[in-house]
Design a protein around this motif. Structure first.
Motif, mmCIF file in Angstrom:
data_model
loop_
_atom_site.group_PDB
_atom_site.id
_atom_site.type_symbol
_atom_site.label_atom_id
_atom_site.label_comp_id
_atom_site.label_asym_id
_atom_site.label_seq_id
_atom_site.Cartn_x
_atom_site.Cartn_y
_atom_site.Cartn_z
ATOM 1 N N HIS A 47 30.445 44.322 51.631
ATOM 2 C CA HIS A 47 29.725 43.987 52.641
ATOM 3 C C HIS A 47 30.409 42.632 53.204
ATOM 4 N N HIS A 48 30.418 42.738 54.688
ATOM 5 C CA HIS A 48 30.858 41.481 55.128
ATOM 6 C C HIS A 48 29.688 41.067 56.214
ATOM 7 N N VAL A 49 29.367 39.838 56.101
ATOM 8 C CA VAL A 49 28.125 39.240 56.862
ATOM 9 C C VAL A 49 28.608 38.882 58.289
ATOM 10 N N ILE A 50 28.247 39.526 59.382
ATOM 11 C CA ILE A 50 28.675 38.963 60.679
ATOM 12 C C ILE A 50 27.728 37.913 61.318
ATOM 13 N N GLY A 54 21.205 35.756 53.636
ATOM 14 C CA GLY A 54 20.629 36.424 52.782
ATOM 15 C C GLY A 54 21.041 36.090 51.182
ATOM 16 N N THR A 55 20.466 37.048 50.239
ATOM 17 C CA THR A 55 20.735 36.406 48.753
ATOM 18 C C THR A 55 21.344 37.590 48.219
ATOM 19 N N PHE A 56 22.381 37.298 47.578
ATOM 20 C CA PHE A 56 22.909 38.750 46.734
ATOM 21 C C PHE A 56 22.938 38.164 45.160
ATOM 22 N N GLU A 66 26.107 33.420 53.640
ATOM 23 C CA GLU A 66 26.213 32.879 55.003
ATOM 24 C C GLU A 66 27.180 33.639 55.874
ATOM 25 N N PRO A 67 26.914 33.674 57.178
ATOM 26 C CA PRO A 67 27.955 34.368 58.014
ATOM 27 C C PRO A 67 29.195 33.992 57.848
ATOM 28 N N GLY A 68 30.150 35.123 57.911
ATOM 29 C CA GLY A 68 31.303 35.090 57.735
ATOM 30 C C GLY A 68 31.662 35.356 56.200
ATOM 31 N N GLN A 69 30.843 35.384 55.289
ATOM 32 C CA GLN A 69 31.160 35.612 54.060
ATOM 33 C C GLN A 69 31.207 37.245 53.633
ATOM 34 N N SER A 70 31.913 37.517 52.591
ATOM 35 C CA SER A 70 31.921 38.919 52.211
ATOM 36 C C SER A 70 31.380 38.841 50.606
ATOM 37 N N PHE A 71 30.799 40.008 50.258
ATOM 38 C CA PHE A 71 30.286 40.064 48.832
ATOM 39 C C PHE A 71 30.668 41.397 48.564
ATOM 40 N N GLU A 82 19.230 40.593 49.440
ATOM 41 C CA GLU A 82 17.989 40.585 50.345
ATOM 42 C C GLU A 82 18.213 39.782 51.407
ATOM 43 N N ALA A 83 17.786 40.244 52.825
ATOM 44 C CA ALA A 83 17.970 39.493 53.903
ATOM 45 C C ALA A 83 16.865 38.196 54.170
ATOM 46 N N ASP A 84 17.415 36.942 54.740
ATOM 47 C CA ASP A 84 16.689 36.082 54.987
ATOM 48 C C ASP A 84 15.319 36.234 55.703
ATOM 49 N N GLU A 85 14.118 35.686 55.550
ATOM 50 C CA GLU A 85 12.982 35.724 56.111
ATOM 51 C C GLU A 85 13.016 35.564 57.745
ATOM 52 N N TYR A 86 13.975 34.315 57.968
ATOM 53 C CA TYR A 86 13.980 34.075 59.339
ATOM 54 C C TYR A 86 15.141 34.474 60.235
ATOM 55 N N GLU A 87 16.400 34.532 59.397
ATOM 56 C CA GLU A 87 17.730 35.151 59.972
ATOM 57 C C GLU A 87 17.961 36.132 59.191
#
Length: 286
Positions: A47-50, A54-56, A66-71, A82-87
């Motif tokens: 996964h790559h976060v644009i 969230g939390t992995f 955070e944005p720009g990170q990959s897991f 899980e995705a963040d509640e607000y972002e």
């Protein structure tokens, strides 16, 4: 907040040969607190976060993404994310498998204990993931080859981010065996070309004088002498096995562009000329 979207595209090709097979790719703008898992997969899933956060969680260790990170999710490991509640995050992903996948993942810098990649070269990762989606959407006959190529480029970008596969600068007092092996690999692959020791040192990321000095300490030969000996040995093989080649053709095939210089170096290492060596071979085979 962005509207929720979800897109996934599978590899249209049934071809599963080779060492690497890209299964599918996708993209999603998730809902707040959107959660997957705990679950296991039987393939690699990157996964790559644009945007968004969230939390992995993997191996009972949680990571804030955070944005720009990959897991990377590895096969047979219990994970959840899980995705963040607000972002809530917007991410792209690719799934792949094959005998060559573990080595590729390792080369990119991922391990079970280190499933994350930082934000360096973030944009290139997002673009390459989008390209994999595109070739699957177009459903071309060579989609599997194109997707595999983009995946290799993606892993190369990740390797630069993590520092995996990069050269550690060897300093005096450290073990220089790595440097010696790098020089040998370089010369062994480039011996037919017009090799410059200066260019080689720059390519490998070392000071030319230091590289030459350490290489000679470890091998007893300077890099240039090693290169000449390598060329002569390759020529000796051709003189023995390819009798139809002229002396000039043999010299040119191994990187000598002056037949007289080739003959001089051959005599230097073996005590006779190339033509004399070939005649010896011919007489021995009668």
């Amino acid at each position: 907040m962005s509207n929720t979207t979800y897109t996934v595209v599978s590899n249209p090709s049934a071809f599963e040969g080779g060492s690497l097979h890209v299964l599918f790719a996708g993209e999603s703008q998730t809902k707040p607190l959107h959660r997957l898992g705990p679950r296991i997969y039987d393939f690699y899933l990157l996964h790559h976060v644009i945007s968004g956060k969230g939390t992995f969680t993997s191996l009972q260790q949680s990571y804030s993404i955070e944005p720009g990170q990959s897991f990377l999710i590895q096969p047979d490991q219990l994970v959840s994310y899980e995705a963040d509640e607000y972002e809530p995050w917007h991410y792209r992903w690719v799934a792949f498998t094959g005998p060559g996948a573990p080595a590729l993942v390792k080369a990119a810098g991922f391990t079970s204990a280190q499933p994350l990649a930082g934000p360096r070269q973030s944009r290139s990762r997002a673009v390459l993931l989008r390209q994999i989606q595109r070739v699957f959407q177009e459903q071309g006959q060579n989609a599997h080859l194109q997707a595999g190529g983009y995946l290799m480029l993606l892993m190369g970008a990740l390797a630069e981010t993590s520092g995996a596969g990069t050269v550690d600068i060897v300093r005096p007092g450290n073990d220089g065996e790595q440097l010696v092996q790098q020089v040998i690999r370089y010369l062994s692959s480039q011996y037919t070309e017009a090799v410059s020791i200066e260019a080689m040192a720059e390519t490998l990321g070392y000071n030319r004088a230091y590289l030459s000095r350490l290489f000679k300490q470890r091998t007893g030969l300077s890099p240039m002498t090693f290169l000449i000996k390598l060329r002569v040995d390759k020529a000796r093989f051709l003189l023995r096995e390819r009798l139809e080649l002229t002396i000039e053709q043999t010299a040119s095939s191994v990187g000598f562009h002056d037949p007289l210089y080739f003959s001089k170096q051959f005599r230097r290492f073996y005590g006779h000329s190339p033509s004399a060596y070939r005649e010896m071979i011919r007489q021995a085979r009668k």
